[in-house]
Design a protein around this motif. Sequence first.
Motif, PDB file in Angstrom:
ATOM      1  N   TYR A 166       0.832  -1.198   0.000  1.00 31.27           N
ATOM      2  CA  TYR A 166       0.000   0.000   0.000  1.00 31.27           C
ATOM      3  C   TYR A 166       0.871   1.254   0.000  1.00 31.27           C
ATOM      4  O   TYR A 166       0.585   2.231  -0.715  1.00 31.27           O
ATOM      5  CB  TYR A 166      -0.941  -0.034   1.201  1.00 31.27           C
ATOM      6  N   LEU A 167       1.937   1.235   0.771  1.00 36.14           N
ATOM      7  CA  LEU A 167       2.846   2.382   0.827  1.00 36.14           C
ATOM      8  C   LEU A 167       3.445   2.665  -0.542  1.00 36.14           C
ATOM      9  O   LEU A 167       3.460   3.823  -1.006  1.00 36.14           O
ATOM     10  CB  LEU A 167       3.949   2.090   1.852  1.00 36.14           C
ATOM     11  N   ARG A 168       3.925   1.625  -1.206  1.00 37.94           N
ATOM     12  CA  ARG A 168       4.538   1.814  -2.515  1.00 37.94           C
ATOM     13  C   ARG A 168       3.525   2.306  -3.544  1.00 37.94           C
ATOM     14  O   ARG A 168       3.795   3.219  -4.334  1.00 37.94           O
ATOM     15  CB  ARG A 168       5.172   0.498  -2.967  1.00 37.94           C
ATOM     16  N   GLU A 169       2.328   1.715  -3.534  1.00 35.52           N
ATOM     17  CA  GLU A 169       1.303   2.111  -4.497  1.00 35.52           C
ATOM     18  C   GLU A 169       0.781   3.512  -4.225  1.00 35.52           C
ATOM     19  O   GLU A 169       0.469   4.264  -5.161  1.00 35.52           O
ATOM     20  CB  GLU A 169       0.158   1.102  -4.471  1.00 35.52           C
ATOM     21  N   LEU A 170       0.674   3.876  -2.955  1.00 33.68           N
ATOM     22  CA  LEU A 170       0.222   5.226  -2.614  1.00 33.68           C
ATOM     23  C   LEU A 170       1.224   6.268  -3.085  1.00 33.68           C
ATOM     24  O   LEU A 170       0.843   7.312  -3.643  1.00 33.68           O
ATOM     25  CB  LEU A 170       0.003   5.335  -1.099  1.00 33.68           C
ATOM     26  N   LEU A 171       2.512   6.007  -2.887  1.00 30.46           N
ATOM     27  CA  LEU A 171       3.541   6.940  -3.354  1.00 30.46           C
ATOM     28  C   LEU A 171       3.485   7.086  -4.873  1.00 30.46           C
ATOM     29  O   LEU A 171       3.626   8.195  -5.412  1.00 30.46           O
ATOM     30  CB  LEU A 171       4.925   6.448  -2.915  1.00 30.46           C
ATOM     31  N   GLN A 172       3.288   5.976  -5.575  1.00 25.94           N
ATOM     32  CA  GLN A 172       3.197   6.041  -7.031  1.00 25.94           C
ATOM     33  C   GLN A 172       1.974   6.846  -7.466  1.00 25.94           C
ATOM     34  O   GLN A 172       2.037   7.648  -8.405  1.00 25.94           O
ATOM     35  CB  GLN A 172       3.132   4.624  -7.600  1.00 25.94           C
ATOM     36  N   GLU A 173       0.865   6.648  -6.768  1.00 26.38           N
ATOM     37  CA  GLU A 173      -0.355   7.392  -7.092  1.00 26.38           C
ATOM     38  C   GLU A 173      -0.162   8.888  -6.857  1.00 26.38           C
ATOM     39  O   GLU A 173      -0.587   9.725  -7.666  1.00 26.38           O
ATOM     40  CB  GLU A 173      -1.511   6.864  -6.240  1.00 26.38           C
ATOM     41  N   LEU A 174       0.490   9.232  -5.756  1.00 21.65           N
ATOM     42  CA  LEU A 174       0.756  10.645  -5.462  1.00 21.65           C
ATOM     43  C   LEU A 174       1.660  11.256  -6.519  1.00 21.65           C
ATOM     44  O   LEU A 174       1.494  12.421  -6.909  1.00 21.65           O
ATOM     45  CB  LEU A 174       1.404  10.775  -4.078  1.00 21.65           C
ATOM     46  N   LEU A 175       2.627  10.492  -6.992  1.00 20.02           N
ATOM     47  CA  LEU A 175       3.537  10.983  -8.026  1.00 20.02           C
ATOM     48  C   LEU A 175       2.784  11.243  -9.328  1.00 20.02           C
ATOM     49  O   LEU A 175       2.959  12.288  -9.966  1.00 20.02           O
ATOM     50  CB  LEU A 175       4.663   9.970  -8.244  1.00 20.02           C
ATOM     51  N   GLU A 176       1.921  10.308  -9.707  1.00 18.90           N
ATOM     52  CA  GLU A 176       1.210  10.445 -10.969  1.00 18.90           C
ATOM     53  C   GLU A 176       0.127  11.523 -10.905  1.00 18.90           C
ATOM     54  O   GLU A 176      -0.241  12.100 -11.928  1.00 18.90           O
ATOM     55  CB  GLU A 176       0.603   9.095 -11.359  1.00 18.90           C
ATOM     56  N   GLN A 177      -0.381  11.814  -9.691  1.00 18.73           N
ATOM     57  CA  GLN A 177      -1.391  12.853  -9.535  1.00 18.73           C
ATOM     58  C   GLN A 177      -0.777  14.244  -9.354  1.00 18.73           C
ATOM     59  O   GLN A 177      -1.502  15.221  -9.241  1.00 18.73           O
ATOM     60  CB  GLN A 177      -2.283  12.541  -8.324  1.00 18.73           C
ATOM     61  N   GLY A 178       0.547  14.319  -9.306  1.00 16.43           N
ATOM     62  CA  GLY A 178       1.207  15.608  -9.160  1.00 16.43           C
ATOM     63  C   GLY A 178       1.236  16.143  -7.748  1.00 16.43           C
ATOM     64  O   GLY A 178       1.572  17.313  -7.525  1.00 16.43           O
ATOM     65  N   ILE A 179       0.889  15.306  -6.775  1.00 22.00           N
ATOM     66  CA  ILE A 179       0.931  15.731  -5.373  1.00 22.00           C
ATOM     67  C   ILE A 179       2.318  15.519  -4.793  1.00 22.00           C
ATOM     68  O   ILE A 179       2.718  16.178  -3.842  1.00 22.00           O
ATOM     69  CB  ILE A 179      -0.133  14.969  -4.559  1.00 22.00           C
ATOM     70  N   LEU A 180       3.070  14.596  -5.379  1.00 18.89           N
ATOM     71  CA  LEU A 180       4.463  14.349  -5.002  1.00 18.89           C
ATOM     72  C   LEU A 180       5.318  14.810  -6.181  1.00 18.89           C
ATOM     73  O   LEU A 180       5.379  14.148  -7.216  1.00 18.89           O
ATOM     74  CB  LEU A 180       4.668  12.861  -4.711  1.00 18.89           C
ATOM     75  N   LEU A 181       5.951  15.971  -6.034  1.00 22.91           N
ATOM     76  CA  LEU A 181       6.652  16.600  -7.149  1.00 22.91           C
ATOM     77  C   LEU A 181       8.103  16.147  -7.205  1.00 22.91           C
ATOM     78  O   LEU A 181       8.836  16.288  -6.219  1.00 22.91           O
ATOM     79  CB  LEU A 181       6.600  18.127  -7.013  1.00 22.91           C
ATOM     80  N   PRO A 182       8.552  15.589  -8.348  1.00 21.51           N
ATOM     81  CA  PRO A 182       9.953  15.169  -8.476  1.00 21.51           C
ATOM     82  C   PRO A 182      10.847  16.352  -8.830  1.00 21.51           C
ATOM     83  O   PRO A 182      10.458  17.245  -9.582  1.00 21.51           O
ATOM     84  CB  PRO A 182       9.899  14.153  -9.624  1.00 21.51           C
ATOM     85  N   ARG A 183      12.034  16.337  -8.255  1.00 19.98           N
ATOM     86  CA  ARG A 183      13.014  17.367  -8.582  1.00 19.98           C
ATOM     87  C   ARG A 183      14.386  16.700  -8.639  1.00 19.98           C
ATOM     88  O   ARG A 183      14.743  15.948  -7.736  1.00 19.98           O
ATOM     89  CB  ARG A 183      13.006  18.495  -7.550  1.00 19.98           C
ATOM     90  N   LEU A 184      15.127  16.938  -9.687  1.00 16.87           N
ATOM     91  CA  LEU A 184      16.449  16.346  -9.855  1.00 16.87           C
ATOM     92  C   LEU A 184      17.485  17.296  -9.299  1.00 16.87           C
ATOM     93  O   LEU A 184      17.698  18.395  -9.826  1.00 16.87           O
ATOM     94  CB  LEU A 184      16.712  16.061 -11.341  1.00 16.87           C
ATOM     95  N   ILE A 185      18.118  16.899  -8.202  1.00 13.31           N
ATOM     96  CA  ILE A 185      19.076  17.748  -7.503  1.00 13.31           C
ATOM     97  C   ILE A 185      20.479  17.239  -7.774  1.00 13.31           C
ATOM     98  O   ILE A 185      20.771  16.051  -7.592  1.00 13.31           O
ATOM     99  CB  ILE A 185      18.808  17.772  -5.978  1.00 13.31           C
ATOM    100  N   GLU A 186      21.341  18.115  -8.185  1.00 16.99           N
ATOM    101  CA  GLU A 186      22.720  17.741  -8.486  1.00 16.99           C
ATOM    102  C   GLU A 186      23.409  17.218  -7.230  1.00 16.99           C
ATOM    103  O   GLU A 186      23.431  17.880  -6.197  1.00 16.99           O
ATOM    104  CB  GLU A 186      23.473  18.960  -9.038  1.00 16.99           C
ATOM    105  N   GLY A 187      23.972  16.021  -7.334  1.00 17.87           N
ATOM    106  CA  GLY A 187      24.671  15.406  -6.202  1.00 17.87           C
ATOM    107  C   GLY A 187      23.765  14.632  -5.270  1.00 17.87           C
ATOM    108  O   GLY A 187      24.246  13.959  -4.367  1.00 17.87           O
ATOM    109  N   SER A 188      22.433  14.725  -5.460  1.00 12.19           N
ATOM    110  CA  SER A 188      21.507  14.020  -4.584  1.00 12.19           C
ATOM    111  C   SER A 188      20.567  13.096  -5.328  1.00 12.19           C
ATOM    112  O   SER A 188      19.912  12.257  -4.726  1.00 12.19           O
ATOM    113  CB  SER A 188      20.673  15.023  -3.768  1.00 12.19           C
ATOM    114  N   GLY A 189      20.460  13.246  -6.652  1.00 12.52           N
ATOM    115  CA  GLY A 189      19.549  12.411  -7.422  1.00 12.52           C
ATOM    116  C   GLY A 189      18.137  12.947  -7.348  1.00 12.52           C
ATOM    117  O   GLY A 189      17.899  14.135  -7.130  1.00 12.52           O
ATOM    118  N   TRP A 190      17.158  12.050  -7.517  1.00 14.82           N
ATOM    119  CA  TRP A 190      15.764  12.471  -7.496  1.00 14.82           C
ATOM    120  C   TRP A 190      15.325  12.755  -6.070  1.00 14.82           C
ATOM    121  O   TRP A 190      15.504  11.948  -5.168  1.00 14.82           O
ATOM    122  CB  TRP A 190      14.877  11.394  -8.101  1.00 14.82           C
ATOM    123  N   VAL A 191      14.728  13.911  -5.882  1.00 15.11           N
ATOM    124  CA  VAL A 191      14.160  14.327  -4.604  1.00 15.11           C
ATOM    125  C   VAL A 191      12.686  14.621  -4.841  1.00 15.11           C
ATOM    126  O   VAL A 191      12.316  15.191  -5.870  1.00 15.11           O
ATOM    127  CB  VAL A 191      14.890  15.567  -4.054  1.00 15.11           C
TER     128      VAL A 191
END
Length: 746
Positions: free
Chosen positions: A579-604
């Motif tokens: 459930y945790l993994r699927e919820l995070l994926q759902e939040l990502l696809e709905q734009g509630i969890l915003l990805p940002r690529l940070i130099e030296g840190s990877g995806w945040v």
Amino acid sequence: MRKDVAQHKRATTRYGEVCMSTLKISLLGPPEVSHRDHKLTFPDSKGLALLAYLATEGGVHERQKLTRLLWPESDMAHGRTTLRIALLHLRRALEEDASPEGESHLLITHDTLALDLASGIDLDLHALEAAWKLMRVLPAPEAVKGEVRRTLIARLQSAAVLYRGGFLQDFTLRNAIDFDNWVGMQQVYWYQRIEQVFDWLSHLQSAEGALDQAIDTVERWRAFDPLNEDISLRLMQLQIANGNRIAALKTYETYVEDLMTELSAKPSQKLIDLAEVLRSASIPRGSLKGIGKHISTSRPLLDIPFVGRGAEFSRLMILYEQACNGQPQVVLLEGEAGIGKTHLAAVFLDLAKAHGANVLEGRSFKTTQRLPYQLLLDSLHTRLKEEHELRQLMGDSWLAELTRLLPELRYRYPDLPPPTINGAFASSRLFEALARLSRALASQTPLLIFADNMQWTDSATLDVFQYLARYWTEQGTPAMLLLSRRTETREMEPEMSEWLANLRSSISLTRLELGPLSSMDVLQIARSLTEGDEAQPSRQGVYAGFQPSPQHVWVPGNSLGPRRFGEWLFAETNGQPLYLRELLQELLEQGILLPRLIEGSGWVFEPQTSILDDTSSDIMLPRVVREMILRRLTRLSPLARELLAAGAVLEHDFTFEELCQVAQLAPQDGLTALDEALQSLLLHESCQRRKGRGGVTYHFAGDKTREVVYATAGDARRRVFHGRALKIREYVDVARRGTGLPELAI
């Protein structure tokens, strides 16, 4: 002054006995001596050497021997004189006197010297030796459990703290070769002792689930022996078990650098392979099982760390080491669907492969009829294709028996004799052929067989595993059978229970039950996602054009901090990994969890504050989780589903009588439905009774389970059930006002 000193040196116990003030001698590391909490200095290093020798060796020593040891360049007369001078300095440093009232740590005669070790001396060597002897009476770290294990951990920790370095580290004498040789032998002796203490302590701590402490122990161990590959390997294993892949890679890089700097050498291939597994293991195999056909291009972004399974992972590694030493093992991973059994097995198998294990993997599938040997076929097809010449493993007669399962072998070896015809005898021959094949594979490297979804395994495969277990035990085969079984009922099926009981009689069987992740585990995941790491980021699909930002663009008003995000995730999922993994994926696809690529840190990933206000069930309950709950509901009888619908209306902490009244079930029908609901693990008995309410109360396995049951009940049924529940509440309120009890909300 002398009288004051003598009185100060004495300490009277409650029994009237005279005790010496403590003389503390620390020889593990640069030598340190303190007397009455004051650090002592010696005008001559040979006086300190004399004290160290007497303390370490114990017993009585002739002056002549001590003279030859410490002053070999002097003749006997000058040597004895120098010894008397050194002894005088030593007595002054210890503030000893010759008065009758004085007490002495030194035992001095005309021809001999000794140190009275019973005179209140605190010697670090004694503490280490005592801890080491305590271990020696125990069979193995994994055999120590419960309070005994916790007590032993405390004892070993106390001994490990005393080790500051090698025996008399950085201490040497001029013109005293025999003394230097003696120091060298002592250094080897005491390092062997502390090495075993560190080894046991780290195993015990990991078995206790204290992975952070185990990592600290091994890091300290490595500081004393940085070129020992086994120590670096142990540290990497613990860091992997703790979900810190980046730390494990750093450990590897540090070891490689130290090895090249000091010895101009390279690590073993086993360690190199493990590092490659870590570099390529951004998402371990099996971590995305059960997701469904829809796979978003953004899925590689969510690199969810492997956390919360440290104790189980460490236990698997210990059992695998035992199997490698000719003590075959069977391990059964148990837990509900999506709890992480396959994920744990995948990480463990990858590590075992890096260690050179011969791995066979198979999975059972749910079919209308259980297919014989389906799991074995799944694993053998792939593995035997990798063998260029099977005749080097087995004779033709046994290869012929394997053609019953693998007919394609006859295309490779058309001259094989026909298999046994007799039906009853044919099964025995086939089992023996499989056993001999397993022994042949294990003779190359230790054999590890993983069988997933044992709840759907056919009886023929179970019989083969039973045969292999007995065969491995008799032959001392370095092999391990890892099983996983989904638990969706409170009680195990009688056939599986009997099979496990028979298996336990012929081989070592360990059952590991996996539960939900803790709040701290979920917080670690939240921090990993929101803070990133130094791993190389993956840019695929719609994110391929992203360019790294130099730093976080964190807007406090719009984004949640890691701790608040972790608390929200745990409240929503109760730590259920799927459930945790699927919820995070759902939040990502709905734009509630915003990805940002940070130099030296990877995806945040930056969770938006709108997540706290969003009540959409489609987002908070992903499709995969909803379908999994619905499948479990469809297996229930109509009466059990009716009872659960009543419970969903009552919400939580409801009694059996309330369920029957809302669902309008007769007591006997209600009991039957309740037993079925409890057996399905969708409903649980509450641990605590509600105040003012007699009898046991019940609750759903999770809030999301209740939500699905409530939604599937239908609008008409919900309205009827709510009306009945309201009448029950009004009745309870009236009864409570009459008894003066506080109002009870249902």
